[in-house]
Design a protein around this motif. Sequence first.
Motif, PDB file in Angstrom:
ATOM      1  N   ASP A 186       8.661  -6.324   2.625  1.00 43.11           N
ATOM      2  CA  ASP A 186       7.372  -5.714   2.289  1.00 43.11           C
ATOM      3  C   ASP A 186       6.282  -6.782   2.280  1.00 43.11           C
ATOM      4  OD1 ASP A 186       5.457  -3.909   1.569  1.00 43.11           O
ATOM      5  OD2 ASP A 186       6.347  -3.368  -0.366  1.00 43.11           O
ATOM      6  N   GLU A 187       5.527  -6.840   3.345  1.00 44.31           N
ATOM      7  CA  GLU A 187       4.433  -7.817   3.522  1.00 44.31           C
ATOM      8  C   GLU A 187       4.882  -9.245   3.183  1.00 44.31           C
ATOM      9  OE1 GLU A 187       0.522  -6.678   2.985  1.00 44.31           O
ATOM     10  OE2 GLU A 187       0.948  -4.609   2.446  1.00 44.31           O
ATOM     11  N   THR A 205       4.799   0.407   0.329  1.00 49.26           N
ATOM     12  CA  THR A 205       5.695  -0.057  -0.734  1.00 49.26           C
ATOM     13  C   THR A 205       6.468   1.119  -1.333  1.00 49.26           C
ATOM     14  OG1 THR A 205       4.256  -1.918  -1.207  1.00 49.26           O
ATOM     15  CG2 THR A 205       5.765  -1.270  -2.965  1.00 49.26           C
ATOM     16  N   GLN A 247       7.126  -6.992  -2.174  1.00 52.03           N
ATOM     17  CA  GLN A 247       5.760  -7.473  -1.942  1.00 52.03           C
ATOM     18  C   GLN A 247       5.327  -8.430  -3.055  1.00 52.03           C
ATOM     19  OE1 GLN A 247       2.963  -4.225  -1.624  1.00 52.03           O
ATOM     20  NE2 GLN A 247       1.313  -5.569  -0.961  1.00 52.03           N
TER      21      GLN A 247
HETATM   22 MG    MG Z   1       2.441  -2.395  -0.735  1.00 49.24          MG
END
Ligand code: MG
Length: 305
Positions: free
Chosen positions: A157-158, A41, A81
């Motif tokens: 991000d994820e 991140t 995220q």
């Molecule tokens: Mg992260």
Amino acid sequence: MISLTNVTKRYAAITALDDVSLEVSRGELYGLLGPNGAGKTTLMSLLVGHKHPDAGTITIGGVPMTSRNLDLRGEIGYVPQQIALYDELNAQENLSIFGSYYSLSGSLLRARIDEALEAVQLGDRRKDKVKAYSGGMKRRLNLAAALLHHPKVLLCDEPTVGVDPQSRNAIFDFLESLNAAGMTVVYTTHYMEEVERLCSRIGIIDHGRMIAEGTLNELLRLLPYEETISMRRNDATEANRSAFERFGVIREVNDAFELRPGKNVKMSDVIAAVEDWGIEYADIEWRKPTLEAVFLYKTGRSMRD
Ligand SMILES: [Mg+2]
Ligand SMILES: Nc1ncnc2c1ncn2[C@@H]1O[C@H](COP(=O)(O)OP(=O)(O)OP(=O)(O)O)[C@@H](O)[C@H]1O
């Protein structure tokens, strides 16, 4: 398209990124794989200009990313995220707000909202408040919000955490179609299967350091062995065990022997020997190496710990 050179980022005593260098080519779908706290991140927030490195340089499309040069943000779509949506507003209203950040308005904004909702298959839920959405639907809307301004680079991000397998596949198909249409994508995850499925190149990051980088095959070739043969045994004896040693390195794992065969050993040779010797086995499994094994080899730890 994206270039990081010797980038370091610290938070007080924590070095979140430690001398990271990375190149992502135009049109690439690049995967950043790492466990919790690896620095994924942090790297994304530097690329989107929310944070700035303590050392090193970042360029996007050849243009340096500095605290003074924020024009690059228009080139980038960022899927954070942490889901960032307004719960009390519906999907359409949420996207109107995100679109206004990119100075979109009027009929262009409306067309982009329709397109984005369609792409993430939320067109029929556009009038529902986000608080009534499932986790997976919120993830998909979070993704749509990053695409309104047609960015050249998409940072995810994820994006599949908490998403069911079906919606996850829909997100993958969608990212692949964006990528096929020329978008450069950076995708972070701690799921090896995701980068194996999606990404043309992969960087493995741990404790802020890039520990390995390359295509999946290049990464797998870092391992000193090519495959593992695992045999669950009914009649484990030392004699049998040592008989297998001619094929490679043996390890005992629970009730199974694990054999890392030498370079020229074939699965069929091992099975033939087992049958010749009349050894009983419950099952025999041949496994290709995985990124998990690469992580273990490079760090001495399992990524899932
Ligand atoms: Mg992260
Ligand atoms: N704002 C912050 N202040 C202080 N430390 C931070 C901050 N953000 C991140 N860190 C630390 O920096 C390191 C990297 O964190 P980062 O969030 O980049 O990791 P990550 O790879 O995204 O992890 P995860 O998979 O859990 O999302 C961690 O040790 C984290 O505790």
